[in-house]
Enzyme design. Structure first.
Site, PDB file in Angstrom:
ATOM      1  N   LEU A  96      53.367  27.496  20.039  1.00 31.75           N
ATOM      2  CA  LEU A  96      52.507  27.651  18.873  1.00 31.75           C
ATOM      3  C   LEU A  96      51.624  28.896  18.993  1.00 31.75           C
ATOM      4  O   LEU A  96      51.426  29.415  20.088  1.00 31.75           O
ATOM      5  CB  LEU A  96      51.638  26.398  18.723  1.00 31.75           C
ATOM      6  CG  LEU A  96      52.458  25.089  18.637  1.00 31.75           C
ATOM      7  CD1 LEU A  96      51.597  23.886  18.956  1.00 31.75           C
ATOM      8  CD2 LEU A  96      53.096  24.962  17.260  1.00 31.75           C
ATOM      9  N   LYS A 202      49.128  34.062  32.476  1.00 30.81           N
ATOM     10  CA  LYS A 202      49.610  34.734  31.268  1.00 30.81           C
ATOM     11  C   LYS A 202      48.550  35.661  30.681  1.00 30.81           C
ATOM     12  O   LYS A 202      48.847  36.790  30.258  1.00 30.81           O
ATOM     13  CB  LYS A 202      50.032  33.691  30.230  1.00 30.81           C
ATOM     14  CG  LYS A 202      50.407  34.254  28.862  1.00 30.81           C
ATOM     15  CD  LYS A 202      51.602  35.196  28.947  1.00 30.81           C
ATOM     16  CE  LYS A 202      51.896  35.850  27.591  1.00 30.81           C
ATOM     17  NZ  LYS A 202      52.378  34.911  26.584  1.00 30.81           N
TER      18      LYS A 202
END
Length: 329
Positions: A96, A202
């Site tokens: 998402l 990340k």
């Protein structure tokens, strides 16, 4: 099956074993267990396709019904909302755009946790605030489910070819079960630690990526203004100490490389708006941890300006075009 096999999910001698019981199964049988997939955008669509290619029946949904059409034609079952997916599958992957989207998909009125099965494995590959990952993990645990964060690196090309890198955070004893699915979509699946550490890795990677792309764009633009052929300059950079991913794999200058967004008017790829969002996450975490990130802060400002100047939907390598326009060319 995941609900039956909660706890340790290791395959030992053809049997799943846990303290006090043994459940006979095989990896091929596990591959036929339905997998839920929520979020079929530029990244989620090819990821779900790779699950189908590896023999996993996929149950999917997306807020935009048109995004489901291609996957449905390939054999996936399409449902109306995340709660319905959770009712059918006990292994679910979400991909998402942002933290609010993740919160809604997991805890909203039609969210996963409304109908999640006890023992379900929930893997979120979105790039979001690590604190939100921890919140979703706590909410999932209350419902008897396991949540792991597993953001990705590699872009749309790697998603299509099944060569993503997954950075996984969560209970270490659940990593093998997550890895079974993630190996179908990635070339590298790395365990980072507890919930939130995948997001931390990340965010750090994308901050460096943004800084590197801006540096490559500035360098290429300067060389062009000095009379160098851009292909020649890229060749020299890529055999020299300045070489980086933005110069040798994803060059931002149109005409230097084929098969990258810069050769397609910066369409596709990783959007500028998403990069600005990720840099905002990096800034928030840097502030919270009192970590100096001056170049990361400048990169965030540049990508926010790009969004305000009409670059939001273009690939983040369009920073080269932005810099050219800034100088009046």
């Amino acid at each position: 099956m995941a609900a039956v096999l909660r706890g340790s999910r290791y395959l030992v001698g053809g049997c799943y074993k846990n303290v006090g019981f043994a459940f006979v199964s095989t990896r091929s049988m596990a591959s036929k267990t339905q997998v839920g997939f929520i979020g079929l955008g530029n990244m989620g669509n090819p990821m779900a396709k790779n699950l189908l290619k590896h023999g996993y029946p996929v149950i999917a949904t997306d807020v935009f019904p048109e995004s489901c059409k291609e996957l449905k034609e390939l054999g996936a079952q399409i449902l109306d909302n995340p709660a319905e997916v959770a009712d059918k599958a006990d292994r679910i992957i979400t991909m998402l755009p942002s933290s609010p989207n993740v919160i809604d998909v997991y805890t909203g009125p039609n969210g996963i946790l409304k109908k999640v099965k006890k023992g379900s494995l929930l893997i979120d590959s979105s790039t979001i605030d690590p604190a939100v990952s921890k919140e979703m993990a706590a909410a999932s645990e209350k419902m008897g489910a396991v949540f792991m964060d597993a953001p990705v690196s590699g872009g749309v090309g790697a998603a299509s070819s099944g060569k993503l890198t997954f950075m996984v955070g969560g209970a270490e004893e659940e990593f093998t079960a997550a890895q079974e699915l993630l190996n179908c979509m990635g070339a590298n699946v790395v365990y980072c630690g507890q919930v939130g550490t995948g997001q931390a890795a990340k965010i750090c990677n994308n901050m460096l990526l943004a800084i590197g792309m801006i540096g490559t764009s500035e360098t290429m633009n300067l060389g062009i203004r000095l009379g160098l052929d851009p292909k020649l300059l890229a060749k020299i950079l890529n055999m020299s100490s300045g070489r980086c991913w933005s110069s040798d794999t994803y060059n931002p200058v149109p005409g230097v490389m084929e098969g990258v967004p810069s050769g397609n008017n910066y369409q596709g790829g990783f959007g500028t708006q998403l990069m600005a969002k990720d840099l905002g996450l990096a800034q928030n975490t840097a502030t919270n941890t009192k970590t100096p990130v001056p170049l990361g802060s400048l990169a965030h400002q540049i990508y926010r300006m790009m969004c305000a100047r009409g670059y939001a939907s273009k690939d983040f390598s369009s920073v080269f075009q932005f810099l050219r326009e800034e100088e009046g060319q």
